[in-house]
Structures are given as C-alpha cells and as structure tokens.
Enzyme design. Structure first.
Site, PDB file in Angstrom:
ATOM      1  N   HIS A 177       0.810  -1.213   0.000  1.00 26.09           N
ATOM      2  CA  HIS A 177       0.000   0.000   0.000  1.00 26.09           C
ATOM      3  C   HIS A 177       0.850   1.272   0.000  1.00 26.09           C
ATOM      4  O   HIS A 177       0.304   2.373  -0.017  1.00 26.09           O
ATOM      5  CB  HIS A 177      -0.913   0.004   1.232  1.00 26.09           C
ATOM      6  CG  HIS A 177      -0.139  -0.036   2.517  1.00 26.09           C
ATOM      7  ND1 HIS A 177       0.507  -1.171   2.945  1.00 26.09           N
ATOM      8  CD2 HIS A 177       0.117   0.915   3.430  1.00 26.09           C
ATOM      9  CE1 HIS A 177       1.120  -0.901   4.092  1.00 26.09           C
ATOM     10  NE2 HIS A 177       0.905   0.356   4.407  1.00 26.09           N
ATOM     11  N   ASP A 221      -0.650  -4.299  -4.188  1.00 26.56           N
ATOM     12  CA  ASP A 221      -0.362  -5.686  -4.576  1.00 26.56           C
ATOM     13  C   ASP A 221      -1.599  -6.575  -4.529  1.00 26.56           C
ATOM     14  O   ASP A 221      -1.488  -7.803  -4.579  1.00 26.56           O
ATOM     15  CB  ASP A 221       0.771  -6.261  -3.725  1.00 26.56           C
ATOM     16  CG  ASP A 221       0.446  -6.272  -2.242  1.00 26.56           C
ATOM     17  OD1 ASP A 221      -0.414  -5.477  -1.813  1.00 26.56           O
ATOM     18  OD2 ASP A 221       1.038  -7.077  -1.507  1.00 26.56           O
ATOM     19  N   ASP A 273      -3.743  -7.458  -2.261  1.00 28.15           N
ATOM     20  CA  ASP A 273      -4.116  -8.357  -1.163  1.00 28.15           C
ATOM     21  C   ASP A 273      -5.091  -7.712  -0.177  1.00 28.15           C
ATOM     22  O   ASP A 273      -5.630  -8.380   0.695  1.00 28.15           O
ATOM     23  CB  ASP A 273      -2.880  -8.933  -0.447  1.00 28.15           C
ATOM     24  CG  ASP A 273      -1.966  -7.869   0.126  1.00 28.15           C
ATOM     25  OD1 ASP A 273      -2.236  -6.665  -0.079  1.00 28.15           O
ATOM     26  OD2 ASP A 273      -0.961  -8.249   0.774  1.00 28.15           O
ATOM     27  N   ARG A 274      -5.319  -6.407  -0.306  1.00 28.71           N
ATOM     28  CA  ARG A 274      -6.286  -5.759   0.593  1.00 28.71           C
ATOM     29  C   ARG A 274      -7.609  -5.521  -0.115  1.00 28.71           C
ATOM     30  O   ARG A 274      -7.668  -5.473  -1.345  1.00 28.71           O
ATOM     31  CB  ARG A 274      -5.750  -4.408   1.074  1.00 28.71           C
ATOM     32  CG  ARG A 274      -4.497  -4.518   1.890  1.00 28.71           C
ATOM     33  CD  ARG A 274      -4.173  -3.176   2.503  1.00 28.71           C
ATOM     34  NE  ARG A 274      -2.940  -3.293   3.274  1.00 28.71           N
ATOM     35  CZ  ARG A 274      -2.584  -2.455   4.231  1.00 28.71           C
ATOM     36  NH1 ARG A 274      -3.358  -1.425   4.537  1.00 28.71           N
ATOM     37  NH2 ARG A 274      -1.457  -2.623   4.889  1.00 28.71           N
TER      38      ARG A 274
HETATM   39  C1  VG1 Z   1       0.365  -3.001   8.022  1.00 28.35           C
HETATM   40  C2  VG1 Z   1      -0.944  -3.490   8.614  1.00 28.35           C
HETATM   41  C3  VG1 Z   1      -0.901  -4.998   8.782  1.00 28.35           C
HETATM   42  C4  VG1 Z   1      -0.581  -5.655   7.432  1.00 28.35           C
HETATM   43  C5  VG1 Z   1       0.707  -5.076   6.876  1.00 28.35           C
HETATM   44  C6  VG1 Z   1       1.014  -5.601   5.498  1.00 28.35           C
HETATM   45  O1  VG1 Z   1       1.419  -3.294   8.902  1.00 28.35           O
HETATM   46  O2  VG1 Z   1      -1.211  -2.859   9.832  1.00 28.35           O
HETATM   47  O3  VG1 Z   1      -2.136  -5.439   9.293  1.00 28.35           O
HETATM   48  O4  VG1 Z   1      -0.444  -7.048   7.591  1.00 28.35           O
HETATM   49  O5  VG1 Z   1       0.599  -3.658   6.782  1.00 28.35           O
HETATM   50  O6  VG1 Z   1      -0.022  -5.343   4.611  1.00 28.35           O
HETATM   51  P1  VG1 Z   1       2.053  -2.196   9.904  1.00 28.35           P
HETATM   52  O7  VG1 Z   1       3.212  -2.895  10.539  1.00 28.35           O
HETATM   53  O8  VG1 Z   1       2.426  -1.013   9.076  1.00 28.35           O
HETATM   54  O9  VG1 Z   1       0.966  -1.858  10.862  1.00 28.35           O
HETATM   55  V1  VG1 Z   1       0.349  -4.973   3.009  1.00 28.35           V
HETATM   56  O10 VG1 Z   1      -1.103  -5.029   2.142  1.00 28.35           O
HETATM   57  O11 VG1 Z   1       1.124  -3.536   3.192  1.00 28.35           O
HETATM   58  O12 VG1 Z   1       1.430  -6.195   2.587  1.00 28.35           O
HETATM   59 CO    CO Z   2      -0.902  -5.204   0.224  1.00 30.87          CO
END
Ligand code: VG1
Ligand code: CO
Length: 543
Positions: free
Chosen positions: A114, A279, A281-282
C-alpha cells in the site's frame, strides 16, 4: 554468458519488517543493495539445485529491473526453473496461488503493497515459502543475519530476458517460464464461488464499481468481474497498473479512496463498491452510503461462509490479528469453532491455516483471506461479498445491520499518526510500557481498566514466539485501546492507535463511530501523552 562472482560488503538496515523489506526506491537502487539481499536469501535457502521459484510483483517502478536482476542471480545460484508473471506482474495472492499449484520451493514477491510508488516512492521484496505464505520470522531473521556478513554475490552476465511474451526461455542452465499472471488465480476463484449466481446478479442490472487504484488488481478484476462474470465494461476503474499508481496512494481506505467513497454516497451510487491496494491483497467494501469496517467484513463473511461453494462444508476456525476487532470472536463462538488471536502480519496465519485450525483470517487493515492461498486476498473478499449478495438478495447495509442486530456491534476505529519522529515514537512506547503495571483497576472516563499488557504470542502449532506485538489496555466491559508502531513504513515512525467498544443494544447501533468511541479516544490520548510526545494534536489518517 558467464556467471560472475561480485565482491560486496554488508549494507546496514536490511531487516524485513511486518511484510518483507521495504525501502525507498532510491535505497533499492544503490549499488549491491538488492543483490545483497537476494544473495542472502539464496544462501539461507541452501541448495537450490532442481528447485522451482515463482517471481513477480505489483508492477511498481523498479519492478522490471529487479525481476531481471533476480533472474540472473537465480540462474547463477543454480535454481532449475523460475515461473515469472508476464511483464513481471503477479499480485501477492496470485503469487501465493502459483507457488502452491506449481509446488515450488517458494517465491519472491516484489511489492511495497500500500506504500506509494514511483522513482521517489517505495519498493519492497518479500520471500514466500512453499505453502505460498510469507516466510516466518525464523527465515527472515536468518536472511537478515546473512546480510550483515555477506562478502559476495553471484550473477549471470547474460542479456535481459524477454518477460513480456508468454513462453519458455533459458538463462544459463535455468528454465524460465513466462506465465499468464491471471489464469491460475481466476481458475481458483471460479472453484470457490458461485459464479453462476454472480453472473445472474449482474445480468439482472446489479451495479458495481471496483477501484483498482492503478495498481496490480486491475488485470485480475477486469478478467474476472467484466470478463467471466459479465459486469458491464467500466465496472473496474483505474484498471491499468502504473509504475507510480498514477500518483495515488494505493491504500484502500476511506481517506485514500475518497473518490469511491464520494461516489458511493452520491445519488448515482452503484449497488456495491470495492477497492484494492498496490499488490491486490487488501480490500475495501462499500455499500450505498455505507462503509464496512474490515473487522466487520471478516465477521460477516465468517457468519455466512456457507453461501460460497468453497466453504459449504463449514469453517474450522477463524484467526484475526490482535488489534482487529472482536466481532469475529462472537461469530466463532456462535459457530462453535475456535478464534485465534495473532500478532499483526499475515505471516502469523500460515501455521494455523496449514494445520487446518483456521479457515478464514483477517486483519483490521483491510485484509481478509482464507485457506485457499496463504496471503490475504483483495479480490477474493470482493467475490465473497458478491456471492453473499447474490445468495441473499440483500444490500450491503442490510447484511451488516442485520449482523449487528444478531451479534451486537463492535464500534471500531484506527488512528494513525504518520511520519512522526522515530525517537519520539519509541519514547512514547517505552513510557507506556512503564505505566502498564499500574493501570489495572484505575478508573478513567467512566471506564475501569481490567488489565494492560504488551501482547506476546506463542504459535499454537510450532511453538514459535513473538514479543512486544502491541500494547493493549483492556477495560472491564471488554473495550480496548491498542498502541503499535508500524513495521511497513519507510520514513520516520507511524503510531497506530486502535480503538474498540462493544454495543449489544440495536437501538444504539447508529452512533457515528468517532462519537461512539470518544471517551476511549480521550483516554488513549491522555495515557500515552500523544500530543506532547508526537507534536500532533490529531491523527493523520482515521479509518
Ligand atoms: C500493516 C498493517 C498490517 C498488514 C501489513 C502488510 O502493517 O497494519 O495489518 O499485515 O501492513 O499489509 P504495519 O506494521 O504497518 O501496521 V500490506 O497489504 O502492506 O502487505
Ligand atoms: Co498489500
């Protein structure tokens, strides 16, 4: 063609975070930076002779050049075969799907998810193991340790490989298969959901807008929604993946997908709105004038899983990350299945899915998924919702409000303070840890603290442990405040404050969220001295 051994020295700071190694593109383009990390990964994996790897990314800036480098390094390190998505493209869930289907050793996914893209944006690399899921910490830590001791990497000096034409190629002794990035994934979706029912829904005039945010979900959504399911052309917008995501922030939340939210609140709103991230996945699910929180989405899908052919046999359990709301816990209880609480990040769900302890998983950060792959999956969630709408004939709002009437509503919000000073963020967390011991029993703003701790986790399958996974203050009525520092950012620190309050009474289910949580928000501010510690009186993003 020859294999070169290039002398190198360690570059500091190559420890993967919540989801792989993420840095600015400018950092990744430094000499030896990517090469050091990839060689450290190969060294950690051991003998690669005869092994297959999967390779692809979200198409962001630097994706194509990184694919070429990795192919040359894989060939030089004895990999037998690499399956690479055409154009270097593979969404995170599609990569997971292809790894599983091809029984590969693992895969390399190039994405910063993201985070913004472009020459000044972010890039990332992540390794997924043979189950298709993110490598566990035991592997990422070993890779990191190796980056601190690296002395050389191996790379072929062969010419660039044509990754735009589907078919086979040879690089040194290595076979390269350029594959259709969508086909295997689309075939899997078709097996999980009632495509006939969804086709009928669209044929009956049901309208939808899917915002691919100029990121990698575009080709997948176009093929499946408009191609296979007959949604009218134009249902998928921003469908072409761009290297800089068109300058947008490919993070599907009401702030970054403001255009979609505005459309869904307008008189010309379609029946259903959705968006996905860099990517793919969200997922963000939006009804007419009605946003669905990711935590509620997980609970609703779990409660109604049987509508989808892939889950007709029932679900074995649910897993959610600790900060995700407890809405899913109530569904699990009603279904008589366990609900697991894990640290943040999809890598913690892998063992539970492999051991068939959980079937559905979710995170509050717009991530939902199941045992069909080992990653969260944006389009999967959207198709699940479409299947649910087709099966019930109800609107998104009806589905969610009826869910609340049955189970109660978990008011939920996350407040992010982005780009704050790292030292100040660490001071804030350290101060909180000191306070934890004395919080139990204290009364604050009509709440009484039941307990306060720093979340630690022992994996129920393999016994691995994770500490310091978020500070939580839990009230006697079950309301919660959670504080965490982000592990995906590339600039300064991001403080995330998660707020949750349960309301059983349906007469009280229509309070605006921030108002419903106001007392907890005030407590969260004062206990952590957020304003004084961060210099910010308000969060930069509220979801
Ligand atoms: C964030 C989200 C977490 C998610 C991660 C990867 O992590 O809070 O829930 O699994 O992004 O998502 P963080 O450590 O910034 O809180 V993705 O779609 O960026 O791979
Ligand atoms: Co993602």
């Amino acid at each position: 063609m020859a294999i070169q051994t290039v002398a190198s020295t360690p570059v500091p700071g190559q420890r993967p975070g919540t989801s792989g190694l993420r840095k600015k593109v400018t950092v990744f383009r430094q000499p030896h930076y990517l090469e050091n990390f990839v060689q450290s990964l190969f060294d950690t994996l051991g003998d690669l002779t005869g092994k297959t790897l999967v390779l692809g990314g979200d198409g962001r800036y630097h994706n194509r050049s990184a694919v070429q480098t990795i192919l040359k390094m894989a060939a030089a390190n004895g990999v037998a075969r690499v399956l690479v998505g055409q154009g270097g493209i593979l969404s995170t869930p599609a990569a997971s799907c292809v790894i599983r289907k091809s029984e590969a050793l693992g895969g390399i996914v190039l994405s910063a998810s993201h985070n913004p893209g472009g020459p000044e944006g972010d890039f990332g690399i992540k390794y997924n193991i043979s189950n298709g899921g993110p490598a566990p910490e035991s592997i990422t830590e070993a890779v990191y340790a190796r980056t601190t001791a690296i002395t050389a990497y191996r790379i072929s000096d062969a010419a660039e490989v044509d990754i735009d034409r589907i078919g086979s190629a040879q690089l040194e002794q290595m076979q390269i298969e350029v594959i259709d990035p969508v086909a295997d994934y689309a075939e899997l979706m078709q097996r999980l959901f009632d495509f006939d029912a969804i086709r009928k829904l669209f044929a009956g005039g049901f309208t939808m807008r899917f915002d691919a945010m100029s990121a990698v979900s575009g080709p997948y959504a176009k093929t499946i929604l408009e191609g296979m399911l007959g949604a009218p052309a134009g249902t998928v917008i921003n469908a072409v993946p761009l290297e800089d995501f068109g300058g947008h922030h490919p993070d599907p939340n009401p702030v970054n997908a403001a255009e979609l939210i505005a459309l869904m609140a307008s008189p010309t709103a379609p029946d259903f709105g959705a968006a996905s991230d860099g990517d793919a996945d969200r997922n963000m699910i939006v009804g007419r004038k009605f946003d669905v929180t990711p935590s509620d989405s997980l609970a609703v899908l779990a409660a109604n899983a049987a509508v989808a052919p892939g889950y007709r046999g029932g679900i074995k359990g649910i897993a959610r990350s600790m900060p995700t709301s407890r809405a899913a816990d109530r569904v699990a209880e009603a279904l008589g299945v366990p609900c697991y609480e894990t640290p943040t990040g999809w890598k913690y769900f892998g063992t539970l899915l492999d051991a068939e302890k959980a079937t559905l998983c979710g995170e509050e950060s717009y991530g939902t998924g199941s045992n069909h792959v080992r990653e969260k999956d944006g389009l999967w969630a959207v198709l699940f919702w479409l299947n649910l709408i087709a099966a019930t004939g109800k609107s998104v709002q009806e589905i969610v409000t009826e869910h609340w009437s049955k189970y109660g509503r978990n008011y939920y919000s996350r407040h992010d303070y982005e780009g704050i000073d790292s030292d100040a963020a660490n001071v804030l967390m350290d101060d909180l840890r000191v306070k934890l011991a004395n919080l139990a029993g204290q009364e604050m703003n009509h709440y009484t603290v039941d307990y306060a701790d720093d979340f630690s986790y022992t994996d129920p399958v393999d016994g691995s442990q994770a500490q310091k996974q978020g500070i939580r203050i839990v009230m006697t009525d079950g309301s919660r405040i959670v504080y965490r520092l982000s592990g995906t950012g590339t600039e300064g620190a991001t403080l995330r404050v998660y707020l949750e309050r349960y309301e059983a009474d349906p007469a009280l289910h229509n309070i605006p969220t921030q108002q419903a949580l106001a007392a907890l928000i005030a407590i969260a501010d004062s206990v952590a001295n957020i304003a004084a510690n961060t210099g910010r009186s308000n969060p930069s993003v509220i979801t």
